[in-house]
Design a protein around this motif. Structure first.
Motif, PDB file in Angstrom:
ATOM      1  N   GLY A  39       0.786  -1.220   0.000  1.00  0.00           N
ATOM      2  CA  GLY A  39       0.000   0.000   0.000  1.00  0.00           C
ATOM      3  C   GLY A  39       0.820   1.272   0.000  1.00  0.00           C
ATOM      4  N   LEU A  40       2.132   1.176   0.188  1.00  0.00           N
ATOM      5  CA  LEU A  40       2.974   2.375   0.167  1.00  0.00           C
ATOM      6  C   LEU A  40       3.217   2.802  -1.272  1.00  0.00           C
ATOM      7  CD1 LEU A  40       4.518   4.222   2.167  1.00  0.00           C
ATOM      8  CD2 LEU A  40       6.554   2.848   1.694  1.00  0.00           C
ATOM      9  N   GLU A  41       2.869   4.042  -1.582  1.00  0.00           N
ATOM     10  CA  GLU A  41       3.011   4.521  -2.945  1.00  0.00           C
ATOM     11  C   GLU A  41       4.471   4.695  -3.322  1.00  0.00           C
ATOM     12  OE1 GLU A  41      -1.228   6.908  -3.366  1.00  0.00           O
ATOM     13  OE2 GLU A  41       0.628   8.041  -3.128  1.00  0.00           O
ATOM     14  N   TYR A  42       4.733   4.648  -4.621  1.00  0.00           N
ATOM     15  CA  TYR A  42       6.102   4.662  -5.137  1.00  0.00           C
ATOM     16  C   TYR A  42       6.910   5.840  -4.595  1.00  0.00           C
ATOM     17  CZ  TYR A  42       9.960   4.655  -8.483  1.00  0.00           C
ATOM     18  OH  TYR A  42      11.220   4.640  -9.057  1.00  0.00           O
ATOM     19  N   GLN A  43       6.348   7.038  -4.653  1.00  0.00           N
ATOM     20  CA  GLN A  43       7.101   8.230  -4.285  1.00  0.00           C
ATOM     21  C   GLN A  43       7.284   8.380  -2.785  1.00  0.00           C
ATOM     22  OE1 GLN A  43       4.013   8.226  -5.309  1.00  0.00           O
ATOM     23  NE2 GLN A  43       2.831   9.438  -3.863  1.00  0.00           N
TER      24      GLN A  43
END
Length: 288
Positions: A39-43
């Motif tokens: 769930g952690l976004e790329y950026q």
């Protein structure tokens, strides 16, 4: 009860679960060997390590420096090869040859391992995470982007180049060599800029924000601005083009959860692809 509809999750991001707690987010912290939390976004990968602000500044300086520094020794080798093979006249102004073309592309391509090293050294984040949130290069995503975009861009660039056949003193062998070099190494050069700017710079700039949306906005603006600056264009409209291109590629990286699609789009956008089409047209004209 709050009835607000949540934002749609970018492609490639697993659904959040127990792994997305604060404790699990520390899996991306400096020195950790854990994968990116679900769930952690790329950026936000670098932001999850809670780095000091100066680490981001150092990372950006190292990326920009690497972009230019790595090309110098490679171009020196290329110049020596051009001279030893008799492809250029040492007493004349520098000439552009297929070897010069190759060294320019390879010099920039070295930014790929350098970006991974900078991220690992300053933030302790796995090098593979620069590919995507899956911590590997997703060939299925890359393949789909190639399947849908490459035919359209190939036809477009070919048509645009048909009326721009330029006279050249290159031999047919040299023209073929330049075409082969472009096909094999231009994608690496484009990928290198993606790893550096949509990868490291996008992430470290995002770490300066206070929340997810602010991080995303800062990451897009800073990475796009630096991307425009490194091209050092004198035309304001060209600078605007580079900025919007960089911003668009950053948004695509965020939404897809990786740099694969951005790499495909970047390859299409570079002028070398158009010059490759012009070289093909020139070769046909020379042989016919």
């Amino acid at each position: 009860m709050n009835s607000t509809t949540p934002m749609s999750r970018p492609q490639g991001h697993p659904k959040p679960g127990p792994e997305t707690t604060d404790d699990s987010a520390r899996g991306a912290r400096r020195g950790s060997s854990r994968d990116i939390p679900a769930g952690l976004e790329y950026q936000q990968v670098v932001a999850a390590t809670n780095p000091a602000w100066w680490r981001g500044v150092v990372a950006i300086l190292l990326i920009v420096a690497g972009l230019f520094v790595f090309t110098i020794p490679v171009q020196i080798v290329g110049a020596l090869l051009n001279t030893s093979l008799g492809l250029v006249d040492p007493s004349a102004p520098p000439a552009f040859t297929p070897i010069t073309h190759l060294t320019n592309l390879v010099g920039v391509a070295l930014l790929i391992p350098w970006s991974m090293l900078v991220q690992r050294w300053l933030f302790g984040v796995r090098p593979g995470s620069l590919h995507s949130v899956a911590s590997h290069f997703r060939f299925d995503v890359f393949g789909r982007a190639m399947f849908f975009l490459l035919p359209v861009y190939t036809i477009y660039m070919g048509v645009m180049s048909l009326g721009e056949v330029k006279t050249t003193t290159w031999t047919p062998i040299a023209i073929v060599a330049a075409i082969v070099v472009t096909i094999l190494f231009a994608p690496l050069q484009s990928a290198a800029e993606e790893y550096g700017f949509r990868g490291v710079v996008f992430r470290v700039a995002a770490s300066w924000g206070a929340g997810p949306r602010m991080r995303l906005a800062i990451g897009i603006v800073v990475s796009a601005a630096l991307f425009a600056m490194i091209h050092m264009a004198a035309d304001p409209w060209l600078n605007f083009y580079y900025f919007t291109l960089g911003a668009g590629l950053a948004v695509i990286t965020w939404r897809t959860g990786g740099i694969e699609t951005a790499v495909v789009l970047h390859v299409r956008s570079i002028g070398r692809v158009r010059r490759c089409c012009q070289a093909v047209a020139s070769l046909v004209e020379r042989l016919c």
